[in-house]
Every structure is written in C-alpha cells, then in structure tokens.
Scaffold this motif. Structure first.
Motif, PDB file in Angstrom:
ATOM      1  N   PRO A   1       0.802  -1.228   0.000  1.00 35.95           N
ATOM      2  CA  PRO A   1       0.000   0.000   0.000  1.00 35.95           C
ATOM      3  C   PRO A   1       0.831   1.272   0.000  1.00 35.95           C
ATOM      4  CG  PRO A   1      -0.040  -1.033   2.160  1.00 35.95           C
ATOM      5  CD  PRO A   1       0.610  -2.007   1.232  1.00 35.95           C
ATOM      6  N   ARG A   2       2.116   1.166   0.379  1.00 35.14           N
ATOM      7  CA  ARG A   2       2.980   2.352   0.413  1.00 35.14           C
ATOM      8  C   ARG A   2       4.145   2.232  -0.554  1.00 35.14           C
ATOM      9  NH1 ARG A   2       5.233   3.218   5.889  1.00 35.14           N
ATOM     10  NH2 ARG A   2       5.131   0.960   6.148  1.00 35.14           N
ATOM     11  N   CYS A   3       3.999   1.349  -1.531  1.00 33.84           N
ATOM     12  CA  CYS A   3       5.099   1.219  -2.516  1.00 33.84           C
ATOM     13  C   CYS A   3       4.605   0.631  -3.833  1.00 33.84           C
ATOM     14  CB  CYS A   3       6.252   0.400  -1.943  1.00 33.84           C
ATOM     15  SG  CYS A   3       5.793  -1.193  -1.250  1.00 33.84           S
TER      16      CYS A   3
ATOM     17  N   ARG B   1       8.528   6.579  -3.710  1.00 32.86           N
ATOM     18  CA  ARG B   1       8.943   7.362  -4.865  1.00 32.86           C
ATOM     19  C   ARG B   1      10.269   8.062  -4.596  1.00 32.86           C
ATOM     20  NH1 ARG B   1       2.681   9.445  -5.525  1.00 32.86           N
ATOM     21  NH2 ARG B   1       2.115   8.069  -7.269  1.00 32.86           N
ATOM     22  N   PRO B   2      11.094   8.239  -5.635  1.00 31.88           N
ATOM     23  CA  PRO B   2      12.375   8.929  -5.450  1.00 31.88           C
ATOM     24  C   PRO B   2      12.185  10.440  -5.396  1.00 31.88           C
ATOM     25  CG  PRO B   2      12.091   8.380  -7.749  1.00 31.88           C
ATOM     26  CD  PRO B   2      10.899   7.790  -7.036  1.00 31.88           C
ATOM     27  N   LYS B   3      13.237  11.152  -5.003  1.00 33.87           N
ATOM     28  CA  LYS B   3      13.144  12.615  -4.875  1.00 33.87           C
ATOM     29  C   LYS B   3      12.818  13.282  -6.204  1.00 33.87           C
ATOM     30  CE  LYS B   3      18.145  13.554  -5.435  1.00 33.87           C
ATOM     31  NZ  LYS B   3      18.573  12.187  -5.767  1.00 33.87           N
ATOM     32  N   GLN B   4      13.184  12.647  -7.332  1.00 33.40           N
ATOM     33  CA  GLN B   4      12.902  13.227  -8.649  1.00 33.40           C
ATOM     34  C   GLN B   4      11.398  13.410  -8.876  1.00 33.40           C
ATOM     35  OE1 GLN B   4      15.143  10.867  -8.002  1.00 33.40           O
ATOM     36  NE2 GLN B   4      16.795  10.784  -9.505  1.00 33.40           N
ATOM     37  N   PHE B   5      10.599  12.536  -8.280  1.00 41.03           N
ATOM     38  CA  PHE B   5       9.145  12.610  -8.474  1.00 41.03           C
ATOM     39  C   PHE B   5       8.565  13.883  -7.860  1.00 41.03           C
ATOM     40  CE2 PHE B   5       4.718  11.780  -7.398  1.00 41.03           C
ATOM     41  CZ  PHE B   5       4.225  11.164  -8.542  1.00 41.03           C
ATOM     42  N   TYR B   6       9.211  14.369  -6.821  1.00 33.23           N
ATOM     43  CA  TYR B   6       8.699  15.538  -6.099  1.00 33.23           C
ATOM     44  C   TYR B   6       9.398  16.843  -6.506  1.00 33.23           C
ATOM     45  CZ  TYR B   6       6.960  11.711  -3.233  1.00 33.23           C
ATOM     46  OH  TYR B   6       6.359  10.553  -2.811  1.00 33.23           O
ATOM     47  N   ALA B   7      10.359  16.759  -7.410  1.00 36.48           N
ATOM     48  CA  ALA B   7      11.108  17.949  -7.820  1.00 36.48           C
ATOM     49  C   ALA B   7      10.191  18.934  -8.553  1.00 36.48           C
ATOM     50  CB  ALA B   7      12.281  17.556  -8.711  1.00 36.48           C
ATOM     51  N   GLU B   8      10.492  20.227  -8.402  1.00 35.54           N
ATOM     52  CA  GLU B   8       9.692  21.265  -9.058  1.00 35.54           C
ATOM     53  C   GLU B   8      10.521  22.040 -10.071  1.00 35.54           C
ATOM     54  OE1 GLU B   8       7.943  23.617  -5.974  1.00 35.54           O
ATOM     55  OE2 GLU B   8       6.686  21.975  -5.234  1.00 35.54           O
ATOM     56  N   ASP B   9      11.597  21.414 -10.532  1.00 32.81           N
ATOM     57  CA  ASP B   9      12.436  22.040 -11.559  1.00 32.81           C
ATOM     58  C   ASP B   9      12.700  21.024 -12.666  1.00 32.81           C
ATOM     59  OD1 ASP B   9      14.262  20.265 -10.454  1.00 32.81           O
ATOM     60  OD2 ASP B   9      15.374  21.808  -9.368  1.00 32.81           O
ATOM     61  N   GLU B  10      13.756  21.245 -13.440  1.00 32.87           N
ATOM     62  CA  GLU B  10      14.033  20.388 -14.592  1.00 32.87           C
ATOM     63  C   GLU B  10      14.441  18.964 -14.213  1.00 32.87           C
ATOM     64  OE1 GLU B  10      17.801  22.281 -13.305  1.00 32.87           O
ATOM     65  OE2 GLU B  10      15.758  22.985 -13.693  1.00 32.87           O
ATOM     66  N   THR B  11      14.685  18.718 -12.934  1.00 30.41           N
ATOM     67  CA  THR B  11      15.062  17.365 -12.508  1.00 30.41           C
ATOM     68  C   THR B  11      13.835  16.480 -12.261  1.00 30.41           C
ATOM     69  OG1 THR B  11      15.128  17.964 -10.149  1.00 30.41           O
ATOM     70  CG2 THR B  11      17.162  18.242 -11.434  1.00 30.41           C
ATOM     71  N   TYR B  12      12.612  17.037 -12.422  1.00 34.31           N
ATOM     72  CA  TYR B  12      11.387  16.249 -12.208  1.00 34.31           C
ATOM     73  C   TYR B  12      11.335  15.063 -13.162  1.00 34.31           C
ATOM     74  CZ  TYR B  12       6.533  14.775 -12.468  1.00 34.31           C
ATOM     75  OH  TYR B  12       5.387  14.017 -12.484  1.00 34.31           O
TER      76      TYR B  12
ATOM     77  N   GLY C   1      18.430   2.976  -5.715  1.00 37.67           N
ATOM     78  CA  GLY C   1      19.112   3.191  -4.442  1.00 37.67           C
ATOM     79  C   GLY C   1      18.259   3.935  -3.431  1.00 37.67           C
ATOM     80  N   GLN C   2      17.412   4.841  -3.930  1.00 38.67           N
ATOM     81  CA  GLN C   2      16.529   5.605  -3.043  1.00 38.67           C
ATOM     82  C   GLN C   2      15.356   4.795  -2.529  1.00 38.67           C
ATOM     83  OE1 GLN C   2      15.478   9.741  -4.175  1.00 38.67           O
ATOM     84  NE2 GLN C   2      16.776   9.402  -5.949  1.00 38.67           N
ATOM     85  N   VAL C   3      14.778   3.934  -3.393  1.00 36.90           N
ATOM     86  CA  VAL C   3      13.532   3.259  -3.008  1.00 36.90           C
ATOM     87  C   VAL C   3      13.734   1.873  -2.430  1.00 36.90           C
ATOM     88  CG1 VAL C   3      12.259   4.587  -4.743  1.00 36.90           C
ATOM     89  CG2 VAL C   3      13.087   2.284  -5.312  1.00 36.90           C
ATOM     90  N   SER C   4      14.889   1.261  -2.688  1.00 34.14           N
ATOM     91  CA  SER C   4      15.147  -0.091  -2.181  1.00 34.14           C
ATOM     92  C   SER C   4      15.815  -0.032  -0.823  1.00 34.14           C
ATOM     93  CB  SER C   4      16.026  -0.854  -3.171  1.00 34.14           C
ATOM     94  OG  SER C   4      16.286  -2.163  -2.706  1.00 34.14           O
TER      95      SER C   4
END
Length: 293
Positions: A135-137, A243-254, A289-292
């Motif tokens: 439920p959380r992944c 989710r990795p940090k890229q999913f929450y980014a608000e710039d070009e790294t999204y 590496g972030q999610v595992s």
C-alpha cells in the motif's frame, strides 16, 4: 482454470480494452545493463494516471474505488478464483496478459493474511507470474486488497535472478532462503515445494521488516510468486521509499518515476516521453538506491 479463454473473451467483448491491448505493440522499450543485470525501460503513456496518482487518505476518500464490483465498467467481467477473490483483466495493461485479482470485499491492501492465496494463484496460473504491490510502494488502490498477474517471459527478474551471486540465508529439507547479490536493489528469494514452508518464512521476513520500521503498518514490500516444476519461488523486495526525490522535484530534474512491483522486477515504466529519452544507467541506479531498502 482457462485463464487464456477468459482473456480472449474479454478482448472480444470490450472494445476499449482491446484497443489498449493493441497499443502495447506500439510501446517503446530500451534495454539497459545495471551492473550486468538487465533492466527494460518502457515508455507507456497510458499509465500516466496510475503513475501520478495521489494516494493520500483524503484523495482516496474522494474517489470511487475502481476495484469494487459496483464501480467497474459494464464490460468488465470476473472469473472466480476462490471464495474471496475474482480475476479481472487489467484495463490499462503494462505487459501482455495483465490481470488484477481483487478481493470481493472492500478491505485494505495487506498481504499477511492472504499470502496463502497468492501462492495458490501462482499454482492455479502456472503460465503467469503473480505479484503484490504494498500500500505504500506501488499500489494504486491501497484501500482495496488485490494482486496482479502477467504472462511469464516478460520480466527480467524471471531469468536474471538465476545469473547473479546469492547469499544463502538458510537451507533445510529442500527449502531455501537466499539474498540476490549485486542485483541493483535488495531482493530475497524463498524456494520450496511445501506451501506452508513458504508461508512460514515469508511471515518471518514480514515480521522482521515490520519491527525494523518500528510501527504497526505493513512494511514496505513488493512480492512476486512463480510456480514451476511443483516448486514455489517467492521473491520479496523490501522497500525504503515509494517514490524517489525526482518525483517531487519542481524544476528540470522532475521525473514521473513511481516504482512499483513491475519496476522492481526489471521493467521501469515511464509515462512521459521526455523521461524515457533522458533516462540513464546512473539515474536508474540512483532511483533504485533511493527506493530499495
């Protein structure tokens, strides 16, 4: 159980479903090697709603549960699996012969009391690999218990696990538990011809990971089960994040990257073309590496 016949009947009865299945032939894919282990990147625009879904309690409360019988499309029929679960075709498939196995009652996504059902479904569907999104992944309906299944031969996990080095954790009476090494993400493998042995050792791991997280919630995990040569193979991916940090980014790294079970098994689903084209091995390593755990 004639799952294939049921699938073909749904293709004939449900034009929108048939169209989306046909679109799978146009889905773009690329292969990568992550430390020698194959990963497939899949550009699948049809998965944009699921990948980007808001899964907080408030958002879930506002929408109708699409797995409950009264909210399903008229054309979506079910096939009885046992007294608790029904087989449905997945109307937004990621892979060929993609099914959802839903609980007949609306209850939370939690595997511990239903791991035996998952093993039974793998035995009932020997040409498919069955799996579970926690439920959380990865679960897009964390409020309704369900499993999924896809035809065998599409997930890199099915072959790649045999090639990598393994750390033996225990072996007794033909039963085995081991960890896959140098696999790019943590994965544990339980192998046995005895259903109860698989359940027992899965429950041990479940409890250990729950204690590690220090709460009463289900630990973050994705689970796959395959039944081959009268033997169950259970693969458990313990997770650190959804989710990795890229999913929450608000710039070009999204990046619209939201790894679920299929991603952990080696098919990274990317709904946006720009994310698919920009993906590199380095970013793939970073995401895993972030999610595992």
């Amino acid at each position: 159980m004639d799952v294939k016949k049921f699938y073909e009947e749904q293709l004939a009865e449900w034009p929108a479903f048939k169209e989306r299945v046909g679109q799978l032939a146009q889905v773009e894919t690329s292969e990568f090697l992550l430390d020698g282990v194959k990963i497939i990147a899949q550009h699948n625009p049809a998965r944009v709603v699921s990948t980007g879904a808001k899964l907080d309690k408030a958002s879930l409360a506002k929408r109708k549960c699409f797995l409950c019988a009264e909210n399903r499309p008229t054309e979506q029929r079910g096939l009885k699996m046992n007294e608790r679960f029904t087989l449905l075709v997945n109307p937004f498939p990621i892979l060929k012969e993609h099914f959802t196995i839903v609980c007949n009652e609306h209850c939370p996504q939690q595997i511990k009391d239903s791991i035996g059902d998952l093993l039974d479904f793998a035995q009932m569907m020997p040409n498919h690999i069955v799996f579970y999104n926690g439920p959380r992944c990865g679960a897009s309906a964390p409020d309704h218990l369900h499993f999924q299944a896809v035809a065998k031969g599409q997930l890199p996990l099915e072959q790649e696990w045999r090639k990598v080095e393994k750390l033996e954790l225990s072996e007794w009476g033909g039963n085995k538990m081991e960890q896959l090494m140098n696999y790019g993400r943590r994965c544990l493998h339980i192998e046995s011809k005895k259903r109860e042995a698989v359940i027992s050792h899965f429950n041990q791991l479940y409890t250990q990971y729950q204690m590690r997280e220090g709460g009463d919630e289900e630990p973050r995990l994705n689970v796959f089960v395959s039944y081959d040569d009268e033997t169950w193979h259970l693969f458990l991916f313990p997770r650190k994040e959804h989710r990795p940090k890229q999913f929450y980014a608000e710039d070009e790294t999204y990046r619209m990257i939201s790894p679920g079970a299929i991603d952990m098994a080696g098919v990274m689903v990317l709904p946006r073309k720009e994310d698919y084209e920009a993906l590199t091995v380095a970013e793939m390593k970073d995401v895993f590496g972030q999610v595992s755990l």
